[in-house]
Design an enzyme around this catalytic site. Sequence first.
Site, short mmCIF file in Angstrom:
data_model
loop_
_atom_site.label_atom_id
_atom_site.label_comp_id
_atom_site.label_asym_id
_atom_site.label_seq_id
_atom_site.Cartn_x
_atom_site.Cartn_y
_atom_site.Cartn_z
N GLY A 148 0.45 -1.08 0.24
CA GLY A 148 -0.21 -0.22 0.04
C GLY A 148 0.96 1.18 0.30
CB CYS A 149 0.16 4.70 -1.32
SG CYS A 149 -1.33 5.25 -0.50
CE1 TYR A 150 -1.50 8.31 3.61
CE2 TYR A 150 -3.41 6.85 4.18
CZ TYR A 150 -3.11 7.96 3.68
OH TYR A 150 -3.54 8.94 3.79
#
Lengths: 345, 345, 345, 345
Positions: A148-150
């Site tokens: 995921g980006c986070y």
Amino acid sequence: MIRAGVIGATGYAGAELVRILAGHPRVELTRITSRQYEGRPYSQIYPCFKAVVDLTCKGYDADTMARNADVVFTALPHKLPMEIVPGLLEKGIKVVDLSADFRFGDAGIYEAHYQPHTARHLLKRAVYGLTEVYGAEISAARLVGNPGCYPTSLLLPLIPLLRRDLIDPTSIIADAKSGVSGAGRAPSLGTHHCEVNEALKAYKVNAHRHTPEMETVISREAGRAVAISFTPHLIPMTRGMLTTLYAGLAPGVTETEVRHALEDTYAEQPFVRVCAQGEFPNTIHVKGTNFCDIGFGVDQRTSRLIVVSVIDNLVKGAAGQAVQNMNVMLGWPQETGLLAPPYPL
Amino acid sequence: MIRAGVIGATGYAGAELVRILAGHPRVELTRITSRQYEGRPYSQIYPCFKAVVDLTCKGYDADTMARNADVVFTALPHKLPMEIVPGLLEKGIKVVDLSADFRFGDAGIYEAHYQPHTARHLLKRAVYGLTEVYGAEISAARLVGNPGCYPTSLLLPLIPLLRRDLIDPTSIIADAKSGVSGAGRAPSLGTHHCEVNEALKAYKVNAHRHTPEMETVISREAGRAVAISFTPHLIPMTRGMLTTLYAGLAPGVTETEVRHALEDTYAEQPFVRVCAQGEFPNTIHVKGTNFCDIGFGVDQRTSRLIVVSVIDNLVKGAAGQAVQNMNVMLGWPQETGLLAPPYPL
Amino acid sequence: MIRAGVIGATGYAGAELVRILAGHPRVELTRITSRQYEGRPYSQIYPCFKAVVDLTCKGYDADTMARNADVVFTALPHKLPMEIVPGLLEKGIKVVDLSADFRFGDAGIYEAHYQPHTARHLLKRAVYGLTEVYGAEISAARLVGNPGCYPTSLLLPLIPLLRRDLIDPTSIIADAKSGVSGAGRAPSLGTHHCEVNEALKAYKVNAHRHTPEMETVISREAGRAVAISFTPHLIPMTRGMLTTLYAGLAPGVTETEVRHALEDTYAEQPFVRVCAQGEFPNTIHVKGTNFCDIGFGVDQRTSRLIVVSVIDNLVKGAAGQAVQNMNVMLGWPQETGLLAPPYPL
Amino acid sequence: MIRAGVIGATGYAGAELVRILAGHPRVELTRITSRQYEGRPYSQIYPCFKAVVDLTCKGYDADTMARNADVVFTALPHKLPMEIVPGLLEKGIKVVDLSADFRFGDAGIYEAHYQPHTARHLLKRAVYGLTEVYGAEISAARLVGNPGCYPTSLLLPLIPLLRRDLIDPTSIIADAKSGVSGAGRAPSLGTHHCEVNEALKAYKVNAHRHTPEMETVISREAGRAVAISFTPHLIPMTRGMLTTLYAGLAPGVTETEVRHALEDTYAEQPFVRVCAQGEFPNTIHVKGTNFCDIGFGVDQRTSRLIVVSVIDNLVKGAAGQAVQNMNVMLGWPQETGLLAPPYPL
């Protein structure tokens, strides 16, 4: 040339995949699919690609995809990939999945935050695609669960510190900020320009599904179960993600040791740039790129380390890292096709 | 009608003062000054005020100001107010200063972060203008040091928690985000549209001068010297400030106790709105208003409290709170002239 | 106090009506309706109004509305008002309709661009609510068709010129630019932040339904059938509308005559501000206000007049003018409740 | 490999030149100059280029530049290039100048709008670098005056229409809209985020210096002296330019003839994309690219043609076209190094 396909090519991550693959020197983008836009030229959906990408959106069919592609990117909402990916793997296709479906080795954690997992047998074979950290396993993988980006923005700076025991893992607080493209292309009141523009909010406080993903990796790297505080915020801009990390320094740890940990770990890594002392990164410096820029400072008075990392949520946080993983899976230099000079503004 | 003057009326905080005072039912705005625009009609500098505010920018002169105003707002960079304010007080004028010059009771702290203080004798008489908290002292004051925007956004939620010992003061981390108007009206590369737009950064990490201001108040309220971590960020929007606070809960403290502390403290306060459980504020909801909205949640797994507060940095963070303080100094209801319904978008 | 109701209070124009009426000194806002949010407190939909507007969204019922309101604003998509308004008028309610349903005296024109009109008998009684121009008729009206935003921005500068024969009506070209709030609150790909932000386009070229509305008025004022060119553009900002008008000057007409026409016509009008020579307006100067600012210049080389007008599309282009019309219908000064000093930024 | 230098590399057009040249397969960017930042690594000024462009800003010296570069781009404010360019040409360097200094064949027109010209002898040799139109002359040139952004956006759609006598040249009205980067990197109140954001204005009405540049070319192409109306507007976004053109159709001209003129003229041109019937372009579709997208419609009722063109003001409006011109001057395919797939958002 390797032939690549993108399933779910009309979402924002899909469009970035198309952009990057269209410019990749060793890849031919052969097939893109979209349920919503089946039968329509891709350049009607994204007119920027007119005269650049000459492809038509197809419906998805496993056989046809397998005949036309050697590697496939699934850029779909979670749940769909676990239905599709097994069939592709059986046909010998290598897959990078951008959803959460193959990010967890432990089906129980996945199921606690998403839904029942229908391809549990693949979780052992799937590799978590944080390229700089797990490159060796990725190079041997046939299925990569793209982070995921986070998690990407947070794990890249944290892991070197955890591995050297420089911080107290139980003290980690991550205050993260994301541009609106992270919410995807589907219209909603929450992405309406007038609701987002000139506005700023935290969302999913204590409840974001990227938290278990991050904690799984942190716990593994720290060698013990760790819970962190993570708060995402929505920023009125299209692209970019900045994560501000706070952690208590282990006793006696100096700023120099922190610097060495980061610089040593990423010395040979083309996509991690550690800022000079006293400098901090800006999302505009990584816009459209696969870079993760990291700056940090030690607050002597509180014995805390403050780390700021930035990525482009659609590139290093999604499509760019996916292509980077493909490169590694294929034995190519990881930066292949990912070094187009960025727009300076 | 009370007569009011604004010194430094053409900066952004000054313009907000003009807006609010022009609509204030018990105030006549009689005199505004500007060095840069002396002699020019105010509506040439801010054409929005054409046919609304019919005043001309004057040069500053203490005698003339004192003849024309009963209360004066100094909206100037720090250092100038300490030169001007003593003369106004001598002439019997009440003053609300929006700079840092009269926020510190201890000249030493001021001087460590700004410069030598040339009106030290007034620091004892000046009251820190966090209206909801220090209203009693403000009502007796002739000189109010109006709080900084960041301190306001942070102290309003923190003080009730500190007073009831609900959190560990040494664990406080404040991750704050501000719109660009906080940087003032003077052009610079840092406020150039193309540098700010679609960009996001932290700045002055571990080095912002609002930190000692906040720590002074927190230490007083906590009853002991407290150092906090404070990181400001610049958000690509004009107005608004959001502060995300992290603090360890004192042993056994429940979410209900936190709620009671906030709701009890501010039950009679018109400008603090505590969000319902599970809801968090958005800066767009306070744009142009004097409200401070506060939401919070307890992270059971880490025993941390996460609090999110929002204000309009130019209103509750500057001009609005200044007028609120004036109201209190004059014995009026604190909300007088501050309740114009806000723009919903 | 007059009692007012708003039907369709949760759209953007509705929210502006609520804002303005909540601050109106002679109006009590008694009832608001919303199909989508029936039963929910208004401040849940627009949290900015928490502690400011204490109303709950109701379903619409003609009898209840008529018992609770003396004047009603219909802020609905076209077609709905023509079903609702007849019933309200029968009960003696005065109505300002913000849709297109009652803007056309000629049902045929309406039907050519919208759909069959089911309340044709009211078209003769409805007055076109361009307040500055048709104030006399509005003062006697029980039903006002509030003008569209584009027509307002265009007609206010044009009508004085047409009435004095200063321009060639057949040469009129209007190049208009609107903020995104003009598209309403319903989510769509066209209002998705990532599609609008950092983007600029023309839309409905030669096909916008405001064109017949404008041409009807222009033709009436010019005394002959006139077709104009009108091109709307979407601007990446929330509020504001700017229209650039091009027209051939009638032979021998001077810049001074143009100035006199505008200044004479609007000398007693509080909401039209004519810019000084060489100055041109900016939408930010009218944000949140009911003003229309007009600047102009003569291009000697082409014998053309260029006029630039700005309004806030939600205020003078919708809710503000609606309240202005209500004021006139009720015999009050037209500016009542509409002069809150604007946000300078 | 050809060696290229950029004089004035730290402005926005300069930075785009660096971006494009750094990715150009047949060019080595050897030397960049900046007075303001002499001696500093370029990646300190534009941190996006860290690990991408490894160059240091130099002071300008003709001899050193000539030893290090075969072709030079001057990205400076007008007046400086006419001092520098003659020396470079004498040393055999090919030059593309991005200022106005070499855009005018007639020194008198230049001097009427800028200042005395000190390199008049070169005006005859300089070629106006509208690549698609004047490619043949550019291929033989040693000095190219790169067109202004507004002229590029306007001339590309107009010239095919003028050459086929499809429109009345005296009727041309150009309503143009530009992002803020067109104003350059120097800080000013006019580019301050808070003054530009959520704001919209026309500027330099009847007075922009691109008007004589456009009229010179239009007059040449139309075969007679033509004056046009041109109004630029400032749009709250970083990049992008959209020009809406209005012109009376010559008697009997059909939409099909217009389409043929555009499509025939640009059939072999890689950077002009003509939209399908009923479609109009959006600046976001050309962001970061060298494309000019053109849409149009005929308004039967007024016999007017409406044409909308979009470019990226920094690319096709500046750096991209400059590199395109270099390609042509060097005998390479004009698209060399200019086809990196664009960011879809």
